[in-house]
Design a protein around this motif. Structure first.
Motif, short mmCIF file in Angstrom:
data_model
loop_
_atom_site.label_atom_id
_atom_site.label_comp_id
_atom_site.label_asym_id
_atom_site.label_seq_id
_atom_site.Cartn_x
_atom_site.Cartn_y
_atom_site.Cartn_z
N GLY A 248 -4.31 -3.89 17.49
CA GLY A 248 -3.21 -4.73 17.98
C GLY A 248 -1.99 -4.66 17.11
O GLY A 248 -1.25 -5.64 16.98
N GLY A 249 -1.76 -3.50 16.48
CA GLY A 249 -0.61 -3.32 15.61
C GLY A 249 -0.83 -3.78 14.18
O GLY A 249 0.03 -3.58 13.33
N GLU A 250 -1.97 -4.40 13.90
CA GLU A 250 -2.28 -4.86 12.54
C GLU A 250 -3.15 -3.82 11.82
O GLU A 250 -4.10 -3.30 12.40
CB GLU A 250 -3.04 -6.20 12.59
N ASN A 251 -2.81 -3.53 10.55
CA ASN A 251 -3.62 -2.62 9.75
C ASN A 251 -4.81 -3.38 9.14
O ASN A 251 -4.61 -4.42 8.50
CB ASN A 251 -2.79 -2.00 8.62
N ILE A 252 -6.00 -2.84 9.31
CA ILE A 252 -7.20 -3.44 8.75
C ILE A 252 -7.83 -2.43 7.81
O ILE A 252 -8.12 -1.29 8.20
CB ILE A 252 -8.21 -3.82 9.86
N SER A 253 -8.07 -2.82 6.57
CA SER A 253 -8.72 -1.95 5.59
C SER A 253 -10.23 -2.01 5.81
O SER A 253 -10.84 -3.08 5.70
CB SER A 253 -8.38 -2.40 4.17
N SER A 254 -10.82 -0.86 6.09
CA SER A 254 -12.28 -0.83 6.28
C SER A 254 -13.00 -1.22 4.99
O SER A 254 -14.06 -1.85 5.02
CB SER A 254 -12.73 0.55 6.76
N ILE A 255 -12.41 -0.87 3.84
CA ILE A 255 -13.04 -1.21 2.56
C ILE A 255 -13.08 -2.73 2.37
O ILE A 255 -14.07 -3.28 1.87
CB ILE A 255 -12.29 -0.54 1.39
N GLU A 256 -12.02 -3.42 2.77
CA GLU A 256 -11.99 -4.88 2.64
C GLU A 256 -13.12 -5.52 3.45
O GLU A 256 -13.81 -6.43 2.97
CB GLU A 256 -10.63 -5.43 3.09
N MET B 124 0.82 -1.21 0.00
CA MET B 124 0.00 0.00 0.00
C MET B 124 0.85 1.26 0.00
O MET B 124 1.95 1.30 0.55
CB MET B 124 -0.94 0.02 1.21
N GLY B 125 0.33 2.28 -0.65
CA GLY B 125 0.92 3.61 -0.64
C GLY B 125 -0.19 4.62 -0.84
O GLY B 125 -1.38 4.27 -0.82
N ASP C 257 -0.80 -5.25 -13.72
CA ASP C 257 -1.14 -4.66 -15.03
C ASP C 257 -1.23 -3.14 -14.98
O ASP C 257 -1.63 -2.51 -15.97
CB ASP C 257 -2.44 -5.25 -15.57
N GLY C 258 -0.86 -2.53 -13.83
CA GLY C 258 -0.84 -1.08 -13.73
C GLY C 258 -2.11 -0.45 -13.23
O GLY C 258 -2.17 0.76 -13.00
N TYR C 259 -3.16 -1.25 -13.02
CA TYR C 259 -4.42 -0.72 -12.52
C TYR C 259 -4.32 -0.47 -11.02
O TYR C 259 -3.78 -1.28 -10.27
CB TYR C 259 -5.58 -1.68 -12.81
N VAL C 260 -4.87 0.68 -10.61
CA VAL C 260 -4.82 1.08 -9.21
C VAL C 260 -6.11 0.64 -8.52
O VAL C 260 -7.19 0.68 -9.11
CB VAL C 260 -4.66 2.61 -9.11
N GLN C 261 -5.97 0.23 -7.27
CA GLN C 261 -7.15 -0.11 -6.47
C GLN C 261 -7.03 0.55 -5.10
O GLN C 261 -6.01 0.42 -4.43
CB GLN C 261 -7.29 -1.62 -6.30
N LEU C 262 -8.07 1.25 -4.70
CA LEU C 262 -8.09 1.87 -3.38
C LEU C 262 -8.26 0.81 -2.31
O LEU C 262 -8.99 -0.16 -2.48
CB LEU C 262 -9.25 2.88 -3.25
N LYS C 263 -7.60 1.05 -1.18
CA LYS C 263 -7.76 0.19 -0.03
C LYS C 263 -8.41 0.93 1.14
O LYS C 263 -9.07 0.33 1.96
CB LYS C 263 -6.41 -0.40 0.40
N ASP C 264 -8.20 2.24 1.20
CA ASP C 264 -8.81 3.01 2.27
C ASP C 264 -8.39 4.46 2.18
O ASP C 264 -7.45 4.80 1.46
CB ASP C 264 -8.41 2.49 3.66
N ARG C 265 -9.13 5.33 2.90
CA ARG C 265 -8.61 6.65 3.20
C ARG C 265 -7.56 6.46 4.28
O ARG C 265 -7.70 5.58 5.15
CB ARG C 265 -9.71 7.57 3.72
N SER C 266 -6.51 7.28 4.27
CA SER C 266 -5.47 7.13 5.28
C SER C 266 -6.04 7.22 6.68
O SER C 266 -5.61 6.53 7.60
CB SER C 266 -4.38 8.19 5.07
N LYS C 267 -7.08 8.06 6.85
CA LYS C 267 -7.66 8.22 8.18
C LYS C 267 -8.65 7.12 8.52
O LYS C 267 -9.12 7.04 9.64
CB LYS C 267 -8.36 9.58 8.27
N ASP C 268 -8.98 6.25 7.54
CA ASP C 268 -9.96 5.19 7.78
C ASP C 268 -9.34 3.83 8.04
O ASP C 268 -10.04 2.86 8.29
CB ASP C 268 -10.92 5.08 6.58
N ILE C 269 -8.01 3.73 7.93
CA ILE C 269 -7.35 2.48 8.28
C ILE C 269 -7.56 2.21 9.77
O ILE C 269 -7.40 3.10 10.60
CB ILE C 269 -5.84 2.56 7.95
#
Length: 541
Positions: free
Chosen positions: A446-454, A389-390, A430-442
């Motif tokens: 317990g130290g693990e990042n969870i994507s709200s979108i997922e 992620m970036g 293939d170069g296609y971008v996919q959103l995982k979250d807003r930075s403030k919505d991650i």
């Protein structure tokens, strides 16, 4: 260093003109003067009439002192006056500030003051909010009332002149001039202001021209499309479609309210070919009573730019006769500037793989010069592995000038030479971008990042769930844990335990909601779920 191609080959009026979308209307009126440009209830206006009225508006504004850089605000529904404002205001040199009709008086007052509006065109429907807003504004504003014949509700006149009388002051042959510089501001759009005051996003003529033509290319619009206005024109200037449709001399079908029956009637009666909207518009179409539905005259192109619809919704839309294309963008990029450009061979994929392709935001518009997912600290592109992620970043001519009177926020947004979207995503091989979250919505549990979108993608696969939003809920042990707010479909039932069990079958257990709240999901006027409201509810609950 000068080259031979720089000698005596200078810019002049014959070989260089500032780009502006205003000429699109002039061309359409010249080439197709009798073509229907606007449909609104019983009203029909040709391109010749549309252009003459826009010039009247520009002329009348100029007579009242509006010139280069002066702000003209509009509190209007999707009506002919709003279309005319997109041309008439900048033809006078002014900057159009379209106001969100769902906002409260305090935010409207802030916009009028911060943007230093000199003129306000307002629909009678919004008179209560505008009256309260004007009471908070110290400077003088010329208020023009718009009496839409399609509006039969309550509302008082607030100004000294009605819109049609104001237009009568203007010259239909007004000799407007293109901007002296294509970098001149054309519109002002305020962000939603979920934290602190809204930011004023400034668009320029060059960007509006390029995004407007980019829409035509991206949407594969041929000559004379029929465009239904379900997307609010106040939202990113209707994604620049008020200008786009003139490029191909199409027909604007105006719609004051997004309701299923008027949408189906408009599609069937006027042969609508294209419309844009949030998933809530799809829901209105799909969940309409059978008596309100009408057969579509042809396949209708539907462009959506919120969270990607679940596969079940995409399948239902296909069956109903709508071809859905997923777009992505921000207020700061003139609306959508990224498209999930579809490959025909993907149609043959299994449902799960098909849905995965549909869930991606995609690739840049032809009008956008750069799209990348980068490490926000080092600015290096992330590996194209679909996992790292970036931050999603853009650069090019369809990125805003900046934030009005806010150099700090502008500098922060453009740090490193790219516009920083604040959205987190991945780049696929293939170069296609996919959103995982807003930075403030991650959610960091317990130290693990969870994507709200997922988590939301899994919840949307539940047959009883109509809408959902997942946010972080403070937790003494884990720091924070996922909290799911769920809105059930009419007539459907589900318990919290059933929903959690459904998620545990499909997600790592630490990603599953620890709390499930059944409630109506708060949404913005454009149908986006208000995560900040859900976060407040999670903290309070």
């Amino acid at each position: 260093m000068e080259t031979i191609y720089d000698r005596d080959l200078d810019r002049n009026p014959a070989n260089f003109q500032p780009l502006t979308p205003l000429g699109f209307l002039e061309r359409a009126a010249t080439v197709f003067p009798e073509r229907t440009a606007i449909v609104h209830g019983a009203l029909r206006r040709t391109y010749a009439e549309f252009y003459a009225r826009a010039r009247r508006l520009a002329s009348a504004l100029a007579k009242h002192g509006i010139g280069r850089g002066d702000t003209v605000a509009a509190m209007l529904a999707n009506t002919p006056a709003m279309l005319e404002a997109h041309y008439g205001v900048p033809m006078a040199g002014g900057v159009l500030n379209t106001l969100n009709t769902r906002l409260d008086a305090g935010i409207i007052a802030f916009s009028l003051k911060h943007g230093e509006a000199k003129v306000l065109v307002t629909d009678r429907e919004f008179s209560r909010t505008i009256k309260a807003a004007l009471a908070q504004v110290e400077h003088e504003i010329l208020v023009i009332d718009y009496d839409d014949p399609e509006y039969s509700g309550e509302g008082e006149r607030l100004g000294a002149v009605e819109y049609e009388d104001f237009l009568a002051e203007g010259d239909p042959d007004y000799a407007w001039s293109p901007p002296g510089d294509e970098w001149d501001a054309i519109t002002l759009n305020y962000t939603s202001g979920t934290t602190g005051d809204p930011k004023g996003v400034v668009y320029h003529h060059r960007g509006a021209y390029l995004l407007a033509t980019g829409n035509i290319v991206t949407c594969s619009m041929g000559k004379h499309p029929v465009y239904l206005w379900t997307l609010p024109m106040f939202h990113c200037n209707g994604w620049c479609f008020p200008w786009s449709i003139s490029v191909v001399a199409g027909t604007h079908v105006c719609l004051r309210q997004v309701r299923a029956k008027p949408m189906y009637d408009a599609i069937a009666d006027h042969g609508v070919t294209h419309l844009c909207g949030a998933p809530i518009v799809m829901a209105a179409l799909l969940n309409a009573p059978q008596a309100e539905k009408r057969p579509l005259p042809r396949e209708v192109q539907f462009f959506t730019a919120a969270a990607p619809p679940p596969e079940s919704v995409l399948a239902a839309m296909r069956e109903a006769g709508f071809a859905v294309t997923h777009l992505y963008g921000l207020t700061e990029t003139y609306g959508p500037s990224v498209v999930n450009d579809w490959h025909a061979e993907w149609d043959a994929l299994e449902p799960a793989a098909y849905a995965q392709k549909k869930a991606r935001q995609g690739v840049r518009y032809a009008a956008l010069e750069g799209l990348a997912v980068r490490d926000p600290e080092t600015m290096t592109p992330v590996p194209a592995d679909g996992a790292t992620m970036g931050e999603v970043m853009m650069r090019g001519n369809v990125v805003m000038k900046g934030y009005l009177k806010n150099p700090g926020a502008t500098a922060k947004a453009f740090a490193g030479g790219w516009f920083r979207s604040g959205d987190l995503g991945v780049t696929h091989p293939d170069g296609y971008v996919q959103l995982k979250d807003r930075s403030k919505d991650i959610i960091i549990s317990g130290g693990e990042n969870i994507s709200s979108i997922e988590v939301e993608d899994v919840l949307y696969a539940h047959p009883a769930i109509a809408a959902c939003g997942v946010v972080a809920k403070p937790d003494e042990k884990w720091g924070e844990t996922p909290c799911a707010f769920v809105e059930l479909k009419p007539g459907m039932e589900a318990t919290a335990d059933e929903i959690v069990a459904f998620c545990r079958e499909r997600l790592a257990h630490y990603k599953c909601p620890r709390h499930v709240v059944f409630a109506e999901i708060p949404k913005t006027s454009t149908g986006k779920i208000q995560k900040f409201r859900l976060r407040e509810m999670a903290r309070e609950g």
